[in-house]
Design an enzyme around this catalytic site. Structure first.
Site, PDB file in Angstrom:
ATOM      1  N   ALA A   1       0.843  -0.994  -0.163  1.00 46.30           N
ATOM      2  CA  ALA A   1       0.039  -0.110  -0.227  1.00 46.30           C
ATOM      3  C   ALA A   1       1.008   1.649   0.035  1.00 46.30           C
ATOM      4  O   ALA A   1       2.142   1.342   0.646  1.00 46.30           O
ATOM      5  CB  ALA A   1      -1.096  -0.215   1.141  1.00 46.30           C
ATOM      6  N   ASP A   2       0.265   2.617  -0.389  1.00 40.23           N
ATOM      7  CA  ASP A   2       1.038   3.812  -0.170  1.00 40.23           C
ATOM      8  C   ASP A   2       0.278   4.887  -0.620  1.00 40.23           C
ATOM      9  O   ASP A   2      -1.397   4.597  -0.926  1.00 40.23           O
ATOM     10  CB  ASP A   2       1.922   3.474  -1.682  1.00 40.23           C
TER      11      ASP A   2
END
Length: 197
Positions: A71-72
């Site tokens: 995730a970012d």
């Protein structure tokens, strides 16, 4: 199935654990500079992180049983991406720019099934409005050090919780890991994998 979280973020660890998932952690080292709008950048970065861990796992025994999630998260103010501040001065500037205004938080998710090479991704948006913040409040918050490793220079689950006037979307997305959307992608990849066997 081994779930691998491609992130060193304590917030992501906490959210995934609270959701009832057992997982291993691999922290990918990738270039996190992606020009362009936050909505696009988070998707690119999440996939970059997931593919990096996939390449590291490729030669390992039982690699085919691994499902990787990365995730970012970025904050976007009027189309300008706000990442993690590099100094206290920048943290103050970010918080001043968010004061009394609405901004967007985008989190990109990417899941890779090592067994069949399938890749699934999604970008999740939450709108956040801050109340007006005084210079003293901002200085006090920055002095805690909490903003320094957070996109947009704040932690919604921490000292900045009282800054929030309204929220349009999911709280855990602002923390950096939209659990509901992750579950949907996770279940879909598992079902496809099982039906293919």
């Amino acid at each position: 199935m081994r779930l691998i979280l491609a992130s060193g973020s304590p917030r992501r660890h906490e959210l995934l654990k609270k959701a009832g998932f057992a997982f291993e952690v691999r922290v990918p080292e990738v270039d996190e500079h992606v020009p362009g709008p936050a909505r696009e950048a988070v998707g690119i970065l999440a996939e970059r992180k997931a593919r990096k861990v996939a390449s590291e796992l490729a030669g390992e025994k039982d690699a085919g049983r691994c499902l990787i999630v990365a995730a970012d998260t970025l904050v976007s103010l009027e189309g300008r991406a706000l990442g993690k501040p590099v100094s206290r001065k920048e943290a103050r500037e970010m918080l001043q720019s968010l004061s009394g205004r609405e901004h967007e938080v985008f989190t990109g998710l990417c899941l890779i099934h090592m067994g069949n090479g399938q890749c699934a991704g999604k970008v999740v948006r939450t709108g956040v409005r801050f109340r007006e913040l005084s210079s003293e409040e901002i200085d006090r918050y920055v002095s805690t050090g909490e903003p320094m490793d957070k996109a947009g220079a704040y932690a919604i689950q921490g000292g900045a919780n009282g800054f929030v006037e309204s929220l349009d979307g999911e709280f855990d997305n602002v923390m950096g890991f939209p659990v509901r959307e992750f579950r949907e992608l996770y279940d879909a990849l598992r079902e496809e994998s099982e039906s293919a066997e």
